[in-house]
Motif scaffolding. Sequence first.
Motif, PDB file in Angstrom:
ATOM      1  N   LEU A 256      -6.192  -3.347  -5.429  1.00 16.98           N
ATOM      2  CA  LEU A 256      -5.959  -2.144  -4.642  1.00 16.98           C
ATOM      3  C   LEU A 256      -6.014  -0.893  -5.508  1.00 16.98           C
ATOM      4  CD1 LEU A 256      -3.123  -3.027  -2.092  1.00 16.98           C
ATOM      5  CD2 LEU A 256      -5.461  -2.338  -1.587  1.00 16.98           C
ATOM      6  N   VAL A 257      -5.428  -0.980  -6.699  1.00 21.10           N
ATOM      7  CA  VAL A 257      -5.460   0.169  -7.611  1.00 21.10           C
ATOM      8  C   VAL A 257      -6.905   0.516  -7.982  1.00 21.10           C
ATOM      9  CG1 VAL A 257      -4.911   0.909  -9.966  1.00 21.10           C
ATOM     10  CG2 VAL A 257      -3.156  -0.128  -8.539  1.00 21.10           C
ATOM     11  N   GLY A 258      -7.701  -0.517  -8.250  1.00 22.78           N
ATOM     12  CA  GLY A 258      -9.105  -0.273  -8.565  1.00 22.78           C
ATOM     13  C   GLY A 258      -9.824   0.425  -7.423  1.00 22.78           C
ATOM     14  N   CYS A 259      -9.563  -0.011  -6.192  1.00 20.88           N
ATOM     15  CA  CYS A 259     -10.194   0.615  -5.023  1.00 20.88           C
ATOM     16  C   CYS A 259      -9.725   2.059  -4.841  1.00 20.88           C
ATOM     17  CB  CYS A 259      -9.883  -0.186  -3.761  1.00 20.88           C
ATOM     18  SG  CYS A 259     -10.652  -1.820  -3.718  1.00 20.88           S
ATOM     19  N   LEU A 260      -8.419   2.285  -5.037  1.00 24.48           N
ATOM     20  CA  LEU A 260      -7.895   3.646  -4.892  1.00 24.48           C
ATOM     21  C   LEU A 260      -8.454   4.577  -5.962  1.00 24.48           C
ATOM     22  CD1 LEU A 260      -4.162   2.876  -3.986  1.00 24.48           C
ATOM     23  CD2 LEU A 260      -5.958   3.721  -2.463  1.00 24.48           C
ATOM     24  N   TYR A 261      -8.589   4.065  -7.181  1.00 25.26           N
ATOM     25  CA  TYR A 261      -9.193   4.885  -8.242  1.00 25.26           C
ATOM     26  C   TYR A 261     -10.650   5.196  -7.921  1.00 25.26           C
ATOM     27  CZ  TYR A 261      -5.854   5.605 -11.996  1.00 25.26           C
ATOM     28  OH  TYR A 261      -4.813   6.075 -12.753  1.00 25.26           O
ATOM     29  N   LEU A 262     -11.348   4.211  -7.384  1.00 23.66           N
ATOM     30  CA  LEU A 262     -12.743   4.435  -7.003  1.00 23.66           C
ATOM     31  C   LEU A 262     -12.847   5.531  -5.955  1.00 23.66           C
ATOM     32  CD1 LEU A 262     -15.713   3.596  -7.211  1.00 23.66           C
ATOM     33  CD2 LEU A 262     -15.261   1.871  -5.446  1.00 23.66           C
ATOM     34  N   ILE A 263     -11.957   5.493  -4.966  1.00 23.32           N
ATOM     35  CA  ILE A 263     -11.962   6.524  -3.927  1.00 23.32           C
ATOM     36  C   ILE A 263     -11.684   7.895  -4.525  1.00 23.32           C
ATOM     37  CG2 ILE A 263     -10.733   7.349  -1.879  1.00 23.32           C
ATOM     38  CD1 ILE A 263     -10.270   4.405  -1.132  1.00 23.32           C
ATOM     39  N   MET A 264     -10.662   7.986  -5.409  1.00 20.32           N
ATOM     40  CA  MET A 264     -10.306   9.276  -5.998  1.00 20.32           C
ATOM     41  C   MET A 264     -11.435   9.849  -6.839  1.00 20.32           C
ATOM     42  SD  MET A 264      -6.282   9.113  -7.080  1.00 20.32           S
ATOM     43  CE  MET A 264      -6.531   7.823  -8.315  1.00 20.32           C
TER      44      MET A 264
ATOM     45  N   VAL B 281      -2.317   5.813 -19.107  1.00 22.74           N
ATOM     46  CA  VAL B 281      -1.717   5.816 -20.446  1.00 22.74           C
ATOM     47  C   VAL B 281      -0.275   6.321 -20.393  1.00 22.74           C
ATOM     48  CG1 VAL B 281      -1.890   6.815 -22.775  1.00 22.74           C
ATOM     49  CG2 VAL B 281      -3.958   6.092 -21.569  1.00 22.74           C
ATOM     50  N   LEU B 282       0.024   7.172 -19.416  1.00 25.64           N
ATOM     51  CA  LEU B 282       1.363   7.745 -19.319  1.00 25.64           C
ATOM     52  C   LEU B 282       2.422   6.705 -18.990  1.00 25.64           C
ATOM     53  CD1 LEU B 282       0.643  11.073 -17.393  1.00 25.64           C
ATOM     54  CD2 LEU B 282       0.259  10.493 -19.788  1.00 25.64           C
ATOM     55  N   SER B 283       2.011   5.516 -18.592  1.00 28.57           N
ATOM     56  CA  SER B 283       2.989   4.464 -18.278  1.00 28.57           C
ATOM     57  C   SER B 283       3.811   4.080 -19.507  1.00 28.57           C
ATOM     58  CB  SER B 283       2.269   3.236 -17.724  1.00 28.57           C
ATOM     59  OG  SER B 283       1.392   2.671 -18.688  1.00 28.57           O
TER      60      SER B 283
ATOM     61  N   GLU C 259       3.084   6.046 -12.536  1.00 30.13           N
ATOM     62  CA  GLU C 259       1.815   6.320 -11.865  1.00 30.13           C
ATOM     63  C   GLU C 259       1.330   5.026 -11.204  1.00 30.13           C
ATOM     64  OE1 GLU C 259      -1.026   4.788 -13.369  1.00 30.13           O
ATOM     65  OE2 GLU C 259       0.469   3.872 -14.662  1.00 30.13           O
ATOM     66  N   MET C 260       0.165   5.078 -10.611  1.00 30.88           N
ATOM     67  CA  MET C 260      -0.297   4.004  -9.733  1.00 30.88           C
ATOM     68  C   MET C 260      -0.427   2.652 -10.437  1.00 30.88           C
ATOM     69  SD  MET C 260      -3.437   4.280  -7.054  1.00 30.88           S
ATOM     70  CE  MET C 260      -4.565   4.867  -8.318  1.00 30.88           C
ATOM     71  N   LEU C 261      -1.047   2.632 -11.615  1.00 38.13           N
ATOM     72  CA  LEU C 261      -1.252   1.358 -12.307  1.00 38.13           C
ATOM     73  C   LEU C 261       0.070   0.759 -12.773  1.00 38.13           C
ATOM     74  CD1 LEU C 261      -3.286  -0.695 -13.330  1.00 38.13           C
ATOM     75  CD2 LEU C 261      -3.478   0.626 -15.442  1.00 38.13           C
ATOM     76  N   ASN C 262       0.994   1.606 -13.205  1.00 37.49           N
ATOM     77  CA  ASN C 262       2.300   1.109 -13.638  1.00 37.49           C
ATOM     78  C   ASN C 262       3.054   0.495 -12.463  1.00 37.49           C
ATOM     79  OD1 ASN C 262       4.377   0.568 -15.405  1.00 37.49           O
ATOM     80  ND2 ASN C 262       5.242   2.622 -15.332  1.00 37.49           N
ATOM     81  N   VAL C 263       2.955   1.126 -11.293  1.00 35.56           N
ATOM     82  CA  VAL C 263       3.586   0.573 -10.091  1.00 35.56           C
ATOM     83  C   VAL C 263       2.987  -0.793  -9.750  1.00 35.56           C
ATOM     84  CG1 VAL C 263       3.884   0.878  -7.610  1.00 35.56           C
ATOM     85  CG2 VAL C 263       4.224   2.812  -9.143  1.00 35.56           C
ATOM     86  N   ALA C 264       1.651  -0.900  -9.846  1.00 34.44           N
ATOM     87  CA  ALA C 264       0.989  -2.184  -9.558  1.00 34.44           C
ATOM     88  C   ALA C 264       1.447  -3.260 -10.535  1.00 34.44           C
ATOM     89  CB  ALA C 264      -0.523  -2.005  -9.631  1.00 34.44           C
TER      90      ALA C 264
ATOM     91  N   LEU D 100       0.807  -1.218   0.000  1.00 33.49           N
ATOM     92  CA  LEU D 100       0.000   0.000   0.000  1.00 33.49           C
ATOM     93  C   LEU D 100       0.845   1.275   0.000  1.00 33.49           C
ATOM     94  CD1 LEU D 100      -2.812   1.217   0.006  1.00 33.49           C
ATOM     95  CD2 LEU D 100      -2.826   1.058   2.502  1.00 33.49           C
ATOM     96  N   PRO D 101       1.933   1.372   0.785  1.00 31.42           N
ATOM     97  CA  PRO D 101       2.717   2.618   0.775  1.00 31.42           C
ATOM     98  C   PRO D 101       3.249   2.991  -0.604  1.00 31.42           C
ATOM     99  CG  PRO D 101       3.297   1.301   2.679  1.00 31.42           C
ATOM    100  CD  PRO D 101       2.415   0.441   1.822  1.00 31.42           C
ATOM    101  N   ILE D 102       3.767   2.016  -1.355  1.00 34.06           N
ATOM    102  CA  ILE D 102       4.308   2.350  -2.664  1.00 34.06           C
ATOM    103  C   ILE D 102       3.195   2.665  -3.654  1.00 34.06           C
ATOM    104  CG2 ILE D 102       4.446  -0.037  -3.504  1.00 34.06           C
ATOM    105  CD1 ILE D 102       7.011   0.758  -4.928  1.00 34.06           C
ATOM    106  N   LEU D 103       2.036   2.040  -3.492  1.00 38.05           N
ATOM    107  CA  LEU D 103       0.905   2.382  -4.342  1.00 38.05           C
ATOM    108  C   LEU D 103       0.419   3.808  -4.057  1.00 38.05           C
ATOM    109  CD1 LEU D 103      -1.250  -0.891  -4.428  1.00 38.05           C
ATOM    110  CD2 LEU D 103       0.205   0.049  -6.229  1.00 38.05           C
ATOM    111  N   LEU D 104       0.524   4.226  -2.800  1.00 38.39           N
ATOM    112  CA  LEU D 104       0.151   5.599  -2.456  1.00 38.39           C
ATOM    113  C   LEU D 104       1.120   6.602  -3.083  1.00 38.39           C
ATOM    114  CD1 LEU D 104      -0.920   5.225   1.287  1.00 38.39           C
ATOM    115  CD2 LEU D 104      -2.380   5.458  -0.740  1.00 38.39           C
ATOM    116  N   VAL D 105       2.382   6.198  -3.214  1.00 39.10           N
ATOM    117  CA  VAL D 105       3.337   7.057  -3.929  1.00 39.10           C
ATOM    118  C   VAL D 105       2.912   7.198  -5.386  1.00 39.10           C
ATOM    119  CG1 VAL D 105       5.730   7.281  -4.701  1.00 39.10           C
ATOM    120  CG2 VAL D 105       5.241   6.484  -2.384  1.00 39.10           C
TER     121      VAL D 105
END
Length: 230
Positions: free
Chosen positions: A199-207, A170-172, A178-183, A20-25
Motif C-alpha cells: 500500500l505504501v508503494g502504491c501511495l508513493y506512486l500516486i504522490m 529517512v526521517l523514521s 511518516e508513511m513507511l514508518n507507520v507501515a 488505509l486510514p492510518i496510512l493516510l495519516v
Amino acid sequence: MLFGFEWDLTNPLNFAISILPILLVGMWVTIQATVLGFFVALVLGLVLAVLKSAQSRFVAWPAKLVTEFIRDTPLLVQLFFLYYVLPEYGIVLPAFMTGALALGIQYSAYTSEVYRAGIEAVGKDQREAARALNLSAANTFTHIVVPQAVPRIVPAMGNYLVSIMKDVPVLSVVTVLEMLNVAKIIGDRTFDYLVPLSLVGCLYLIMTLVASAGVRVLDTHLPKQGLPLK
C-alpha cells in the motif's frame, strides 16, 4: 489497534482497507515534510546561489565550500547532527521540524546549482540593458534575471521535489511517523509486511505521479521568454 485504528486480518483485502486510514495519516505527514523541506531547499538554495555568484571571493568561496560540504555528506549524518548534536548547545527542535530542516539543507546544495544554471542562462545583454536603464543590481536581479530564469529551472526543481518526497522515510530514524514508518509498525504488530508495504508503494506512486504531473503543467504554462511582471 494502533493510534485508535483497528484492522481486520481475516483476508488481505479487508486488512488493506482497515489499515488505509492510518496510512493516510502517515501520508499526510510525508506530504507536510516534503513541502516544508522543499520550501527550505528553495529559499536556502537561492541564498547560496546568490552568494556563489558574488564578485567578491571572500563571499563566493565560503558559499561554494558550504555547498560542497552539504552535497558531499550523507543526509543521515546531517539529520543525526541536527537531532543529537544541536540539543547539546541548547537548540532543541521537534523531530518533524528537524527532519524537514535536514531535507531542506541537503537539497539546498542541489537547488543552488539549478538556480546558478538558470541565472547564467540569462544573456549578459539583459543585464547590460538594465544597467543602461539605470536599474540597480537588486532590481536587475529581481525584475530581469529571476523572471527569465524561473521557467528554465522548473523541470529540474520538479525532479528534486520528487526526490525529497522519496527521501522522507529517512526521517523514521528520528521517530517521525511518516508513511513507511507507520507501515513498518503495522507489520511488526501483525507479522504481515506484504499488505502495508504494498500500500505504501502504491501511495508513493500516486504522490510522485501527481507531483510530476503538476510540474509538467507548470512547465507547459509558464512563458519561456520570462514571467510577466506588473
